[in-house]
Design a protein around this motif. Structure first.
Motif, PDB file in Angstrom:
ATOM      1  N   ARG B 112       0.826  -1.202   0.000  1.00 46.92           N
ATOM      2  CA  ARG B 112       0.000   0.000   0.000  1.00 46.92           C
ATOM      3  C   ARG B 112       0.866   1.260   0.000  1.00 46.92           C
ATOM      4  NH1 ARG B 112      -5.272   1.356   0.773  1.00 46.92           N
ATOM      5  NH2 ARG B 112      -5.667   3.412   1.647  1.00 46.92           N
ATOM      6  N   ALA B 113       1.955   1.204   0.773  1.00 50.74           N
ATOM      7  CA  ALA B 113       2.859   2.356   0.809  1.00 50.74           C
ATOM      8  C   ALA B 113       3.482   2.581  -0.572  1.00 50.74           C
ATOM      9  CB  ALA B 113       3.945   2.132   1.850  1.00 50.74           C
ATOM     10  N   GLN B 114       3.810   1.465  -1.255  1.00 46.01           N
ATOM     11  CA  GLN B 114       4.414   1.612  -2.584  1.00 46.01           C
ATOM     12  C   GLN B 114       3.427   2.237  -3.551  1.00 46.01           C
ATOM     13  OE1 GLN B 114       6.710  -1.456  -4.257  1.00 46.01           O
ATOM     14  NE2 GLN B 114       7.401  -2.284  -2.311  1.00 46.01           N
ATOM     15  N   TRP B 115       2.163   1.814  -3.431  1.00 47.13           N
ATOM     16  CA  TRP B 115       1.137   2.387  -4.313  1.00 47.13           C
ATOM     17  C   TRP B 115       0.979   3.885  -4.044  1.00 47.13           C
ATOM     18  CZ3 TRP B 115       1.237  -2.465  -5.827  1.00 47.13           C
ATOM     19  CH2 TRP B 115       0.512  -2.862  -6.957  1.00 47.13           C
ATOM     20  N   ILE B 116       0.964   4.236  -2.754  1.00 41.93           N
ATOM     21  CA  ILE B 116       0.811   5.658  -2.406  1.00 41.93           C
ATOM     22  C   ILE B 116       2.000   6.451  -2.942  1.00 41.93           C
ATOM     23  CG2 ILE B 116       0.762   7.277  -0.474  1.00 41.93           C
ATOM     24  CD1 ILE B 116      -0.843   5.162   1.072  1.00 41.93           C
ATOM     25  N   ARG B 117       3.200   5.880  -2.793  1.00 41.65           N
ATOM     26  CA  ARG B 117       4.378   6.556  -3.343  1.00 41.65           C
ATOM     27  C   ARG B 117       4.229   6.775  -4.839  1.00 41.65           C
ATOM     28  NH1 ARG B 117       9.438   3.266  -0.623  1.00 41.65           N
ATOM     29  NH2 ARG B 117       9.286   4.154   1.457  1.00 41.65           N
ATOM     30  N   LEU B 118       3.740   5.740  -5.501  1.00 43.67           N
ATOM     31  CA  LEU B 118       3.607   5.830  -6.956  1.00 43.67           C
ATOM     32  C   LEU B 118       2.568   6.878  -7.348  1.00 43.67           C
ATOM     33  CD1 LEU B 118       3.696   2.915  -9.411  1.00 43.67           C
ATOM     34  CD2 LEU B 118       1.835   4.509  -9.594  1.00 43.67           C
ATOM     35  N   ILE B 119       1.433   6.864  -6.679  1.00 48.25           N
ATOM     36  CA  ILE B 119       0.374   7.830  -7.018  1.00 48.25           C
ATOM     37  C   ILE B 119       0.882   9.249  -6.800  1.00 48.25           C
ATOM     38  CG2 ILE B 119      -1.883   8.703  -6.292  1.00 48.25           C
ATOM     39  CD1 ILE B 119      -2.656   5.787  -5.663  1.00 48.25           C
ATOM     40  N   SER B 312      -5.076  -2.746   0.285  1.00 50.17           N
ATOM     41  CA  SER B 312      -5.165  -2.272   1.667  1.00 50.17           C
ATOM     42  C   SER B 312      -4.024  -2.912   2.449  1.00 50.17           C
ATOM     43  CB  SER B 312      -6.515  -2.648   2.266  1.00 50.17           C
ATOM     44  OG  SER B 312      -6.691  -4.032   2.182  1.00 50.17           O
ATOM     45  N   GLY B 313      -3.818  -2.404   3.642  1.00 49.36           N
ATOM     46  CA  GLY B 313      -2.742  -2.960   4.452  1.00 49.36           C
ATOM     47  C   GLY B 313      -2.005  -1.858   5.167  1.00 49.36           C
ATOM     48  N   PRO B 314      -0.903  -2.231   5.818  1.00 49.75           N
ATOM     49  CA  PRO B 314      -0.171  -1.231   6.607  1.00 49.75           C
ATOM     50  C   PRO B 314       0.589  -0.250   5.699  1.00 49.75           C
ATOM     51  CG  PRO B 314       0.995  -3.317   6.635  1.00 49.75           C
ATOM     52  CD  PRO B 314      -0.280  -3.555   5.884  1.00 49.75           C
ATOM     53  N   LEU B 315       0.965   0.881   6.289  1.00 51.04           N
ATOM     54  CA  LEU B 315       1.730   1.891   5.563  1.00 51.04           C
ATOM     55  C   LEU B 315       3.214   1.800   5.873  1.00 51.04           C
ATOM     56  CD1 LEU B 315      -0.508   5.054   6.060  1.00 51.04           C
ATOM     57  CD2 LEU B 315      -0.324   3.626   4.048  1.00 51.04           C
ATOM     58  N   GLN B 316       3.553   1.006   6.877  1.00 45.57           N
ATOM     59  CA  GLN B 316       4.937   0.960   7.333  1.00 45.57           C
ATOM     60  C   GLN B 316       5.380  -0.479   7.532  1.00 45.57           C
ATOM     61  OE1 GLN B 316       7.699   2.433   8.523  1.00 45.57           O
ATOM     62  NE2 GLN B 316       7.301   4.574   8.073  1.00 45.57           N
ATOM     63  N   ALA B 317       6.573  -0.779   7.036  1.00 50.68           N
ATOM     64  CA  ALA B 317       7.176  -2.061   7.379  1.00 50.68           C
ATOM     65  C   ALA B 317       7.786  -1.930   8.774  1.00 50.68           C
ATOM     66  CB  ALA B 317       8.254  -2.410   6.369  1.00 50.68           C
ATOM     67  N   LYS B 318       8.155  -3.071   9.354  1.00 54.56           N
ATOM     68  CA  LYS B 318       8.777  -3.013  10.670  1.00 54.56           C
ATOM     69  C   LYS B 318      10.220  -2.540  10.490  1.00 54.56           C
ATOM     70  CE  LYS B 318       8.931  -5.718  14.885  1.00 54.56           C
ATOM     71  NZ  LYS B 318       8.851  -4.515  15.690  1.00 54.56           N
ATOM     72  N   VAL B 319      10.514  -1.441  11.139  1.00 55.36           N
ATOM     73  CA  VAL B 319      11.823  -0.811  10.978  1.00 55.36           C
ATOM     74  C   VAL B 319      12.396  -0.579  12.358  1.00 55.36           C
ATOM     75  CG1 VAL B 319      12.999   1.239  10.087  1.00 55.36           C
ATOM     76  CG2 VAL B 319      11.020   0.346   8.896  1.00 55.36           C
ATOM     77  N   PRO B 320      13.703  -0.844  12.542  1.00 56.47           N
ATOM     78  CA  PRO B 320      14.285  -0.531  13.848  1.00 56.47           C
ATOM     79  C   PRO B 320      14.095   0.949  14.162  1.00 56.47           C
ATOM     80  CG  PRO B 320      15.956  -1.297  12.298  1.00 56.47           C
ATOM     81  CD  PRO B 320      14.651  -1.425  11.622  1.00 56.47           C
ATOM     82  N   ARG B 321      13.870   1.253  15.417  1.00 58.14           N
ATOM     83  CA  ARG B 321      13.524   2.626  15.754  1.00 58.14           C
ATOM     84  C   ARG B 321      14.714   3.546  15.509  1.00 58.14           C
ATOM     85  NH1 ARG B 321      12.614   5.722  20.349  1.00 58.14           N
ATOM     86  NH2 ARG B 321      13.537   4.136  21.664  1.00 58.14           N
ATOM     87  N   ILE B 322      15.920   3.023  15.753  1.00 55.17           N
ATOM     88  CA  ILE B 322      17.103   3.815  15.450  1.00 55.17           C
ATOM     89  C   ILE B 322      17.731   3.210  14.209  1.00 55.17           C
ATOM     90  CG2 ILE B 322      19.369   4.506  16.248  1.00 55.17           C
ATOM     91  CD1 ILE B 322      18.034   4.214  19.117  1.00 55.17           C
ATOM     92  N   LEU B 323      17.768   3.978  13.155  1.00 60.55           N
ATOM     93  CA  LEU B 323      18.233   3.438  11.879  1.00 60.55           C
ATOM     94  C   LEU B 323      19.747   3.381  11.871  1.00 60.55           C
ATOM     95  CD1 LEU B 323      16.033   5.163   9.204  1.00 60.55           C
ATOM     96  CD2 LEU B 323      16.043   2.769   9.845  1.00 60.55           C
ATOM     97  N   LYS B 324      20.274   2.163  11.928  1.00 64.28           N
ATOM     98  CA  LYS B 324      21.709   1.990  11.728  1.00 64.28           C
ATOM     99  C   LYS B 324      21.862   1.196  10.461  1.00 64.28           C
ATOM    100  CE  LYS B 324      24.120   2.688  15.637  1.00 64.28           C
ATOM    101  NZ  LYS B 324      25.286   2.210  16.356  1.00 64.28           N
ATOM    102  N   VAL B 325      22.373   1.837   9.452  1.00 64.68           N
ATOM    103  CA  VAL B 325      22.414   1.220   8.133  1.00 64.68           C
ATOM    104  C   VAL B 325      23.703   0.427   7.990  1.00 64.68           C
ATOM    105  CG1 VAL B 325      22.424   1.705   5.670  1.00 64.68           C
ATOM    106  CG2 VAL B 325      20.979   3.037   7.193  1.00 64.68           C
ATOM    107  N   PRO B 326      23.602  -0.852   7.630  1.00 60.65           N
ATOM    108  CA  PRO B 326      24.815  -1.661   7.506  1.00 60.65           C
ATOM    109  C   PRO B 326      25.757  -1.096   6.454  1.00 60.65           C
ATOM    110  CG  PRO B 326      22.859  -2.900   6.839  1.00 60.65           C
ATOM    111  CD  PRO B 326      22.388  -1.591   7.346  1.00 60.65           C
ATOM    112  N   PRO B 327      27.063  -1.359   6.584  1.00 61.33           N
ATOM    113  CA  PRO B 327      28.013  -0.813   5.626  1.00 61.33           C
ATOM    114  C   PRO B 327      27.692  -1.283   4.211  1.00 61.33           C
ATOM    115  CG  PRO B 327      29.153  -1.784   7.484  1.00 61.33           C
ATOM    116  CD  PRO B 327      27.721  -2.166   7.616  1.00 61.33           C
ATOM    117  N   GLY B 328      27.881  -0.421   3.280  1.00 60.67           N
ATOM    118  CA  GLY B 328      27.626  -0.782   1.893  1.00 60.67           C
ATOM    119  C   GLY B 328      27.544   0.455   1.032  1.00 60.67           C
TER     120      GLY B 328
END
Lengths: 222, 397
Positions: B112-119, B312-328
Motif C-alpha cells: 500500500r505504501a508503494q502504491w501511495i508513493r507511486l500515485i 489495503s494494508g499497513p503503511l509501514q514495514a517493521k523498521v528498527p527505531r534507530i536506523l543503523k544502516v549496515p556498511p555498503g
C-alpha cells in the motif's frame, strides 16, 4: 563500539552468503563481461549496484570502451576516505583505512537497465586523473565540481574553474577534514538526539526513558 | 531642396556608420535575476549582433551544500533535505533516497505504501509538467495558458497537501513506508491513520480535470502557429549529444530516445500498470513541449489505474527505531519529472551516511547549454532555455 562490532558481524554474514555458489544473476553476468572488456582490477555487484574498479592509467580508456555498451553519462564524483573528520562520522574500520580518494563515474544504457559505476583510486598526495571531457562532454561540469569540492586535478580539462563556489573560495568543502562552519558556530540541535539515543531495543521502557531524556534535554536547552 | 539641420545630419551620419560597424565580441550578461531562469542563473553571452557566439552559464547562486549537510544528519533527517533539491517535485526526490536506505537495510515498504508513493510521484509529475505548460508559453509571450494550467494544477497540489501536509515539501516518505497521513499521529502506534477521507475519489475527479486541461492546452498551444514558429526547429539536440551530456527525462525522450526509468527500475511497481513512453523525433523545443504534454496524459492514466488497484494494508514495514544502516554502497535512481534522479549512498554502519552523492537531472540537462546555444539567435535563447525545464535548486543542490 559494540554497535560497530555488531555491524561488522552483519557484514561478515552477508559476505558468507555471497561466497556460496549461487547461480549468477543477470547483473553478475553483465559485471563479468564488462570487467573483462576493460581489464578491471576488481568488480562487485552488491545491492544491485555494479562497480568496476580500474587503475588510474586505464581510466579514460576504460570509460571510452564502456561507453560503447553504456553510452549514457550519468555522473562523476568522488569519495574522500579519510582518517580525520572535522564533522560527521569516521569510517567504521578507521584503523585499517587507506587514506585515498575514490573517483567514480556512472555510465548506463539507454535501451535497458544495464549500468555500471567505474571506480578508481587516487593517493591523497598525488590526486590527479585524466579528464573525461574528450570521451564524454557531459563530464565537464561534473569534473569541475569534483575538482573544487575535493581538490582533485583533472588533467586535460578545458576549463577547470570553480563551478559552484566563488572564485576566491579557499579549501575543498567535501573533504572530511573541512569543517562545516555552521556547526562550529552553533552545534546542531540534532546532536541532542544523536548523543542521547537509547539502546536499539524497541521496548516500552526504552521509549519512556527516551521520552524522559528528550524532555530533560529540552529543558536544559531552554 | 531644403538644407538639413546640421545636427540632424550629424545624427544621420552616425546612424549610417553604426549600420556598417563590426559587431563581434559584445558581451551580454543575462541574469542572475532574469524572469525566465527558474531561479538564479547567470549567462555570460558573447554575441555578434543577434547571433550568440558562446555562452558561459554561471551557476552556484543556489548552492546549499546538501552533500556536505548529509554527512552530519541522520538518515531520517535527510529526507527533509532532499525534497528541497527540486522543489517543484519534492515528493519524487524523496523516493529514490528512502529506497536506497531500505535496500541497504534489506527491508521493503508494504504494497500500500508503494502504491501511495507511486500515485503521489505521478501527481508530482503532473504538477511539475503543468508548471512547465504554464511558464513555457509565458516565456514565449503567451500569457493565457498559464491561467488554465495553474488552475487545474491547484487541484493536484491540494490533494498532495491533503495527504502529506505539505504543498511543496511533503517530507512524507519514511524508511520502510510512508508517514501516516497529516494529523495521523506517531508511526509507532499500531492503528495509524491512512490517507485522508475522500482522497482517492478526489484524485479521480482531479484526473478528469487534468485530462480536460490537456485538451485545452492542445487547442491553445500545441497547434498554435506562433508557438510553432518560435519552437519548431529551434534548439535541436541530437540523440547522441543528449546521451553524451547525460540529459534525461523528457529532454532525452524528445530527442527520440525511448528511455524511461519507470520501465526499467523496480523501485516502484510501475510494471503493474499500462502506460506509454512518448518520444519526439527531432529533439527541438517543440518536441520537448509535446513530449511533456503527452507525459501528463500518461501520468493521468497511471494514477487512474493505481487508484483503482490500491491494496489495503499497513503503511509501514517493521523498521528498527534507530536506523543503523549496515556498511555498503548503493546507487538508486528514479524517473523524476525532470529526469534521472539518483543517490549514491556510502554507509559505514552508523546513523549518518559517510557520503551521499546526489545526481540531479537538471544539472546534466543544463550542462548542454554552452554547446546548444552556440550559434543560436538571442530571441531563441529564452525559448531554448525554457524548453529544458530546469529548476536551479536541482542544478545547484
Amino acid at each position: 563500539m559494540t554497535d560497530s562490532q555488531s555491524e561488522a558481524t552483519h557484514d561478515g554474514a552477508a559476505g558468507d552468503d555471497a561466497a556460496e555458489p549461487d547461480p549468477p544473476g543477470p547483473l553478475d553476468a553483465v559485471g563479468a563481461e564488462l570487467a573483462e572488456m576493460v581489464g578491471a582490477t576488481n568488480w562487485s555487484a552488491e545491492h544491485g549496484t555494479l562497480r568496476i574498479e580500474v587503475t588510474r592509467e586505464r581510466w579514460t580508456e576504460s570509460v571510452a570502451t564502456l561507453r560503447g555498451r553504456l553510452p549514457f553519462f550519468s555522473w562523476l564524483s568522488a569519495v574522500d576516505w579519510s582518517k580525520e573528520t572535522a564533522v560527521g562520522e569516521l569510517a567504521a574500520d578507521v584503523e585499517e583505512l587507506q587514506e585515498r580518494f575514490e573517483v567514480l563515474c556512472r555510465l548506463s544504457s539507454v535501451t535497458n537497465a544495464d549500468a555500471a559505476i567505474v571506480a578508481t583510486t587516487l593517493a591523497k598526495d598525488d590526486a590527479w586523473i585524466d579528464s573525461l571531457v574528450p570521451v564524454a562532454g557531459g563530464a565537464e561540469w561534473h569534473e569541475r565540481e569534483a575538482a573544487e569540492m575535493f581538490g582533485i586535478e583533472f588533467r586535460g580539462h578545458p576549463n577547470l574553474a570553480k563551478l559552484y563556489l566563488p572564485d576566491r573560495f579557499e579549501g575543498h568543502p567535501l573533504l572530511k577534514s573541512y569543517p562545516l562552519l555552521a556547526r562550529e558556530v552553533k552545534p546542531w540541535p540534532g546532536t541532542v538526539d544523536v548523543e542521547n539515543m537509547p539502546s536499539t531495543e524497541n521496548t516500552e521502557a526504552d521509549r519512556m526513558s527516551a521520552a524522559d531524556a528528550a524532555n530533560g534535554d529540552a529543558g536544559d536547552e531552554a | 531642396m531644403t538644407q538639413l539641420d546640421p545636427r540632424v545630419a550629424m545624427h544621420l551620419s552616425d546612424a549610417a556608420v553604426s549600420v556598417e560597424l563590426e559587431t563581434p565580441d559584445m558581451t551580454l550578461n543575462i541574469g542572475p535575476q532574469h524572469p525566465s531562469t527558474h531561479g538564479v542563473l547567470r549567462l555570460i553571452a558573447k554575441v555578434d549582433g543577434e547571433r550568440v557566439d558562446s555562452v558561459e552559464p554561471v551557476i552556484g547562486y543556489m548552492h546549499r551544500g546538501y552533500e556536505k549537510l548529509t554527512e552530519v544528519r541522520t538518515y531520517a533527517q535527510i529526507t527533509a533535505l532532499v525534497n528541497r533539491i527540486d522543489w517543484v517535485s519534492g515528493f519524487a526526490n524523496e523516493v529514490p533516497f528512502v529506497v536506497a536506505i531500505e535496500r541497504l537495510l534489506e527491508i521493503e515498504a508494504p504494497e500500500r505504501a508503494q502504491w501511495i508513493r507511486l500515485i503521489l510521484t505521478e501527481m508530482t509529475r503532473i504538477s511539475s509538467h503543468l508548471l512547465f505548460m504554464s511558464s513555457y508559453p509565458l516565456e514565449l509571450g503567451a500569457a493565457t495558458p498559464l491561467m488554465y494550467a495553474l488552475r487545474e494544477r491547484e487541484h493536484v497540489m491540494d490533494l498532495i497537501e491533503g495527504a502529506t501536509g505539505g504543498r511543496f515539501h511533503p517530507n512524507f516518505n519514511r524508511v520502510g513506508g510512508v508517514k501516516p497521513a497529516a494529523g495521523g499521529g506517531s508511526t509507532q502506534k499500531k492503528v495509524s491513520q491512512d490517507l485522508p477521507a475522500g482522497f482517492l475519489q478526489g484524485t479521480l475527479d482531479a484526473m478528469d480535470k487534468i485530462d480536460a486541461v490537456c485538451d485545452e492546452l492542445d487547442e491553445l498551444v500545441t497547434g498554435n502557429e506562433l508557438i510553432k514558429l518560435r519552437t519548431e526547429g529551434v534548439g535541436i539536440i541530437p540523440a547522441d549529444k543528449a546521451i553524451e551530456f547525460g540529459m534525461s527525462g523528457p529532454n532525452l525522450r524528445a530527442s527520440g530516445v525511448p528511455f524511461d526509468l519507470r520501465k526499467h527500475e523496480d523501485i516502484l511497481p510501475y510494471d503493474q500498470f499500462e502506460f506509454e513512453v512518448p518520444v519526439g523525433g527531432l529533439g527541438d523545443c517543440y518536441d520537448r513541449y509535446v513530449v511533456r504534454l503527452a507525459e501528463v496524459r500518461q501520468a493521468v492514466r497511471i494514477v487512474r489505474q493505481a487508484v483503482g488497484t490500491i491494496p489495503s494494508g499497513p503503511l509501514q514495514a517493521k523498521v528498527p527505531r534507530i536506523l543503523k544502516v549496515p556498511p555498503g554502497e548503493i546507487y538508486v535512481r528514479a524517473e523524476n519529472p525532470k529526469g534521472e534522479m539518483g543517490y549514491y549512498v556510502v554507509s559505514q554502519g552508523g546513523r549518518i551516511p559517510y557520503r551521499v552523492k546526489i545526481r540531479s537531472a537538471s544539472f546534466s540537462n543544463l550542462s548542454v547549454l554552452p554547446w546548444l546555444l552556440q550559434g543560436s539567435l538571442i530571441p531563441d535563447l529564452v525559448a531554448i532555455m525554457g524548453s529544458l525545464d530546469f529548476v536551479l535548486g536541482d542544478v545547484d543542490r
